[in-house]
Design a protein around this motif. Structure first.
Motif, short mmCIF file in Angstrom:
data_model
loop_
_atom_site.label_atom_id
_atom_site.label_comp_id
_atom_site.label_asym_id
_atom_site.label_seq_id
_atom_site.Cartn_x
_atom_site.Cartn_y
_atom_site.Cartn_z
N GLN A 190 0.81 -1.23 0.00
CA GLN A 190 0.00 0.00 0.00
C GLN A 190 0.84 1.28 0.00
N ASN A 191 1.33 1.63 -1.14
CA ASN A 191 2.02 2.92 -1.27
C ASN A 191 1.02 3.94 -1.85
N CYS A 192 1.50 5.13 -2.14
CA CYS A 192 0.59 6.22 -2.54
C CYS A 192 -0.22 5.87 -3.81
N SER A 193 0.44 5.39 -4.87
CA SER A 193 -0.30 5.14 -6.12
C SER A 193 -1.22 3.93 -5.98
N THR A 194 -0.77 2.90 -5.28
CA THR A 194 -1.57 1.68 -5.16
C THR A 194 -2.83 1.93 -4.36
N ILE B 118 -1.43 6.38 -12.04
CA ILE B 118 -0.31 6.98 -12.79
C ILE B 118 -0.10 8.42 -12.32
N SER B 119 -1.20 9.15 -12.11
CA SER B 119 -1.07 10.54 -11.64
C SER B 119 -0.41 10.58 -10.26
N ALA B 120 -0.81 9.65 -9.39
CA ALA B 120 -0.22 9.62 -8.04
C ALA B 120 1.27 9.31 -8.12
N LEU B 121 1.62 8.41 -9.01
CA LEU B 121 3.03 8.00 -9.15
C LEU B 121 3.90 9.15 -9.65
N TRP B 122 3.31 10.03 -10.43
CA TRP B 122 4.06 11.11 -11.06
C TRP B 122 4.73 12.03 -10.04
N GLY B 123 4.13 12.15 -8.87
CA GLY B 123 4.66 13.09 -7.86
C GLY B 123 6.11 12.79 -7.50
N PRO B 124 6.91 13.86 -7.29
CA PRO B 124 8.33 13.66 -7.02
C PRO B 124 8.60 12.86 -5.74
N LEU B 125 7.66 12.86 -4.79
CA LEU B 125 7.92 12.09 -3.56
C LEU B 125 7.74 10.60 -3.78
N THR C 165 15.53 11.32 -18.75
CA THR C 165 15.11 11.47 -17.36
C THR C 165 13.60 11.58 -17.21
N ASN C 166 12.94 12.29 -18.12
CA ASN C 166 11.50 12.46 -17.93
C ASN C 166 10.70 11.19 -18.28
N MET C 167 11.41 10.15 -18.72
CA MET C 167 10.75 8.85 -18.95
C MET C 167 10.94 7.89 -17.78
N PHE C 168 11.73 8.29 -16.78
CA PHE C 168 12.02 7.36 -15.67
C PHE C 168 10.72 6.93 -14.97
N THR C 169 9.85 7.89 -14.70
CA THR C 169 8.62 7.56 -13.97
C THR C 169 7.69 6.72 -14.86
N VAL C 170 7.79 6.93 -16.16
CA VAL C 170 7.00 6.12 -17.09
C VAL C 170 7.45 4.65 -16.98
N MET C 171 8.76 4.44 -16.87
CA MET C 171 9.27 3.07 -16.72
C MET C 171 8.73 2.45 -15.43
N PHE C 172 8.67 3.26 -14.38
CA PHE C 172 8.13 2.80 -13.10
C PHE C 172 6.66 2.39 -13.32
N ALA C 173 5.92 3.20 -14.07
CA ALA C 173 4.49 2.91 -14.29
C ALA C 173 4.31 1.60 -15.06
#
Ligand code: MLT
Length: 417
Positions: free
Chosen positions: A223-227, A248-255, A370-378
């Protein structure tokens, strides 16, 4: 709270009116007096059989299988099946599942019109969240009675890498690469990212393996922020696409998902300042006065070490060696890691590099911007989100409604102007 047989069934916040009304300070150090407040049912801990995580011991398991085992032996799609359906697939089940994904990688050309409306400079995460949300419009049976859930699961797994690569290609001004469905999931993604349309793209097995490991390591983290966002949105019976778009929107946040981007930006800053690793290690040790924070070290949940970091470090070493990368930023990263691991200050505080420290290094070495890093996470986290959404629906969890503790004004009298 139950005190001497007397029940108080409301939350008590430090400094709140409630705390002032009932002196609970004497109870602070006692245990055994806390009883369940049913009012917390929608905000309390979620029951889940998907991922086991022990932050003290540094243990992470998906459906009972150790992350170390899965990362070294399984494919990302096997892990996706395991997370979503609870068991590893048989050979037949795997064939049906992976062939289904192969058949659904193409995206409706009308989605391109939506995509073309975005500015070229748009961040890939807002493009991705929007396009995933738009998928509801193209598959209305996903919200009209939530029909064919398994088909939507396969569709989303198949199309997310295609959608992800669109924004990358467009920022470069390149035409998009259509998926090549004779390729497996990860080679197909790499083809859509990096192949020139005329080129017969050969995927380096070391690169494909490193990405396989990375995606598996990111596939779920309870249970993290995006999940919890996916579960909360889905608890209103919102369909799969809307719920995942919210995740995906929740994951985008820098934290949350943006942490590995911050690592790379920090490394760039250190490089621009002359690359003196020792200076920054000292600054991190004196963070109170310098204000400098070493990104990618330590983890909110893991008190010992992030089990994903050990595995990913090996993948990072393999990729850098195989590609013969000579990037000063990566040298700075290695220098920081070595200095920290040999410094009692970091060792005593168990401040080890975490998964975000290494993942950015690998992406950078692979040429992923760099701006694709979070996309890879998603892309990696998608099976976990789907599994959590499905489990929440199957458990018939009630609609989420976080409890509010009012801290505003008491009754005020309206005086007309
Ligand atoms: C994750 O993998 O989701 C991150 O480590 C964040 C978290 O667990 O809170």
């Amino acid at each position: 709270l139950t005190v001497d047989g007397k029940s108080y069934s409301f939350p008590v916040l430090e400094g709140s009116e409630h705390e002032k009304a009932f002196d609970i300070s004497a109870l602070r150090d006692q245990t055994g007096y806390v009883t369940l407040d049913r009012g917390y049912k929608n905000t309390g801990a979620t029951q889940s059989a998907i991922t086991f995580l022990d932050g003290e011991e540094g243990i992470l398991r998906y459906r009972g299988y150790s992350i170390e085992d899965l990362a070294s032996k399984a494919s990302f799609l096997e892990v996706a099946y395991l997370l979503i359906y609870g068991e590893l697939p048989t050979a037949n089940q795997y064939e049906t599942f992976s062939n289904g994904i192969r058949r659904h990688t193409l995206v409706n050309e009308d989605m391109r019109k939506i995509f073309d409306g975005f500015p070229v400079s748009a961040h890939p995460m807002c493009v991705l969240a929007s396009l995933v949300s738009a998928m509801s419009a193209f598959y209305p049976d996903s919200y009209e009675g939530n029909k064919n859930p398994d088909l939507h699961i396969v569709r989303l797994l198949a199309k997310l890498p295609t959608l992800a690569t669109w924004s990358y290609k467009r920022a470069l001004g390149h035409p998009i690469n259509y998926p090549k469905n004779q390729l497996d999931y990860i080679p197909n993604f790499l083809h859509m990212m990096f192949a020139l349309p005329v080129e017969d793209y050969k995927v380096d097995p070391v690169v494909a393996e490193a990405l396989n490991v990375l995606l598996i390591l990111h596939a779920d983290h309870e249970q993290n922020c995006s999940t919890s966002t996916v579960r909360l949105v889905g608890s209103s019976q919102a369909n799969l696409y809307s719920s995942i778009s919210a995740g995906i929107s929740a994951l985008w946040g820098p934290l949350h998902g943006g942490a590995n981007q911050e690592v790379i930006e920090m490394l760039e800053d250190i490089k621009a300042d002359g690359g003196d690793v020792g200076k920054y290690i000292d600054m991190a040790k004196n963070a109170k006065t310098t204000g400098f924070r070493l990104f990618g070290f330590g983890h909110r949940v893991y008190k010992n070490f992030d089990p994903r970091a050990k595995i990913i470090k090996k993948a990072a070493d393999d990729v850098l060696a195989k590609l013969g990368v000579n990037d000063p930023v990566l040298e700075i990263a290695k220098g920081l890691e070595e200095a920290a691991l040999n410094d009692p200050y970091f060792v005593q505080r168990k401040l080890y590099p975490n998964v975000d420290f290494y993942s950015g290094i690998i992406y950078r070495a692979l040429g992923i911007p760099t701006n694709m890093f979070t996309v890879m996470f998603a892309i990696g986290r998608l099976p976990g989100w789907i599994a959590q959404w499905k489990e929440m629906r199957e458990q018939k969890e009630p609609i989420g409604r976080p409890r509010q503790i009012y801290t505003g004004a008491t009754l005020r009298e309206f005086v007309p102007l």
